[in-house]
Design a protein around this motif. Sequence first.
Motif, PDB file in Angstrom:
ATOM      1  N   UNK A   1       0.809  -1.213   0.000  1.00 43.93           N
ATOM      2  CA  UNK A   1       0.000   0.000   0.000  1.00 43.93           C
ATOM      3  C   UNK A   1       0.845   1.267   0.000  1.00 43.93           C
ATOM      4  N   UNK A   2       2.100   1.152   0.428  1.00 43.68           N
ATOM      5  CA  UNK A   2       3.024   2.282   0.382  1.00 43.68           C
ATOM      6  C   UNK A   2       3.710   2.392  -0.974  1.00 43.68           C
ATOM      7  N   UNK A   3       3.437   1.423  -1.848  1.00 43.41           N
ATOM      8  CA  UNK A   3       4.059   1.429  -3.168  1.00 43.41           C
ATOM      9  C   UNK A   3       5.451   0.831  -3.193  1.00 43.41           C
ATOM     10  N   UNK A   4       5.880   0.210  -2.083  1.00 43.68           N
ATOM     11  CA  UNK A   4       7.205  -0.413  -2.009  1.00 43.68           C
ATOM     12  C   UNK A   4       7.059  -1.904  -2.316  1.00 43.68           C
ATOM     13  N   UNK A   5       6.888  -2.189  -3.600  1.00 40.89           N
ATOM     14  CA  UNK A   5       6.511  -3.538  -4.014  1.00 40.89           C
ATOM     15  C   UNK A   5       7.595  -4.585  -3.787  1.00 40.89           C
ATOM     16  N   UNK A   6       8.856  -4.208  -3.935  1.00 38.32           N
ATOM     17  CA  UNK A   6       9.922  -5.188  -3.721  1.00 38.32           C
ATOM     18  C   UNK A   6       9.964  -5.624  -2.260  1.00 38.32           C
ATOM     19  N   UNK A   7       9.797  -4.673  -1.339  1.00 38.87           N
ATOM     20  CA  UNK A   7       9.761  -5.034   0.087  1.00 38.87           C
ATOM     21  C   UNK A   7       8.547  -5.909   0.379  1.00 38.87           C
ATOM     22  N   UNK A   8       7.421  -5.580  -0.246  1.00 39.76           N
ATOM     23  CA  UNK A   8       6.216  -6.402  -0.061  1.00 39.76           C
ATOM     24  C   UNK A   8       6.492  -7.825  -0.514  1.00 39.76           C
ATOM     25  N   UNK A   9       7.136  -7.955  -1.662  1.00 43.18           N
ATOM     26  CA  UNK A   9       7.455  -9.283  -2.200  1.00 43.18           C
ATOM     27  C   UNK A   9       8.348 -10.063  -1.245  1.00 43.18           C
ATOM     28  N   UNK A  10       9.329  -9.395  -0.652  1.00 39.45           N
ATOM     29  CA  UNK A  10      10.239 -10.058   0.293  1.00 39.45           C
ATOM     30  C   UNK A  10       9.466 -10.666   1.461  1.00 39.45           C
ATOM     31  N   UNK A  11       8.524  -9.916   1.999  1.00 42.64           N
ATOM     32  CA  UNK A  11       7.755 -10.423   3.150  1.00 42.64           C
ATOM     33  C   UNK A  11       6.771 -11.515   2.731  1.00 42.64           C
ATOM     34  N   UNK A  12       6.149 -11.361   1.578  1.00 42.32           N
ATOM     35  CA  UNK A  12       5.256 -12.413   1.089  1.00 42.32           C
ATOM     36  C   UNK A  12       6.013 -13.723   0.896  1.00 42.32           C
TER      37      UNK A  12
END
Length: 347
Positions: free
Chosen positions: A112-123
């Motif tokens: 939701x913050x637009x930080x997709x690479x970080x989101x991917x890391x956590x997923x």
Amino acid sequence: MTKIEGNTKRVIMLDRTQWIFAGMSIALSLQLSQPVAAAVPVGKVVQTAQTNSSDAAQKLYGEAEELYEQGTAEALRGAIVKYEKALKLYREAGNRSREALTLNNIGGAYLNLGENQKALDYYNQSLPLKRAIGDRGGEATLLSNIGGIYLSFGEKQKALDYYNQSLSLFRAVRSPHWEAVILKSIGSIYSELGEKQKALEYYNRALLLKRAIGDRRGEAVILNNIGKVYSDLGEKQKALEYYNQSLTLRRAVEDRGGEAVTLSNMAFVKRNLGNFTEALNDIEASLKIVENLSTPITATELRTSYFATVQDYYEFYIDLLMQLHKTNPNSGYDIKASEARKRARNP
């Protein structure tokens, strides 16, 4: 969290912006209602420590959820801090179910913050835990979210791979709503790849499911998408048939943002058919809706998509007015075009 076909107050003007987070919020709320997996006690002291750790983690988790729901960038970053603290405690307590859920939520906050690479890391950290505890629904949700991120990176084939894995799991756990959502997402990718017949195949499968479960809003989205495919194939009358069906449903469910999308699509087809006056009526109706949807958008990616879409609408409108001016130079279309240019600078 972002929802597929969210209400019009979110002002999501592009159907494509609705992909990534297909089942996230409902899947997570369902998980929250399930019993928390207990840590295996080694002794009374260890058991007490784990219980205290879980209680503290749950308190932090609840505070993080409250911040998450606020949706602002500041609140989301505050939620991440609290989620991270809860995550550490869940790990200490050996609570793999909550660890997986918390990792997923941190990913959602970054998304939701637009930080997709970080989101991917956590997923990707959450995914093996979901598999280990046998949470197939949660696994399906994560796979769809990961697929959506790869789509945002432009990696369509990789997105298709994750979506297809997700689709199989949603079908296995008998979740027709999310199965339809993924079918629609796959259809959209095939459409972008130019494989229009495959796109129609997946859209029609999704349409059947949406109708079976009575999801009229979702049905309207897919009807609109099918109309777009037929428009791309040059079958303009067939495109209008599907757009009209979509428009009727969108008005019935009061999906104002979706109504604007379909009206603009209809205007495009009618202009290509030479029906300039009808096209003008449709695009003006679309822009009127857009201008009345004034709730601010906080997510950077959605805000960018929204304004890009609005600019496309205005450009189409201005071009159409100037075409009409050439054939009717004394009808004031050039004045309307000038006014539209001013409005386009401050949508």
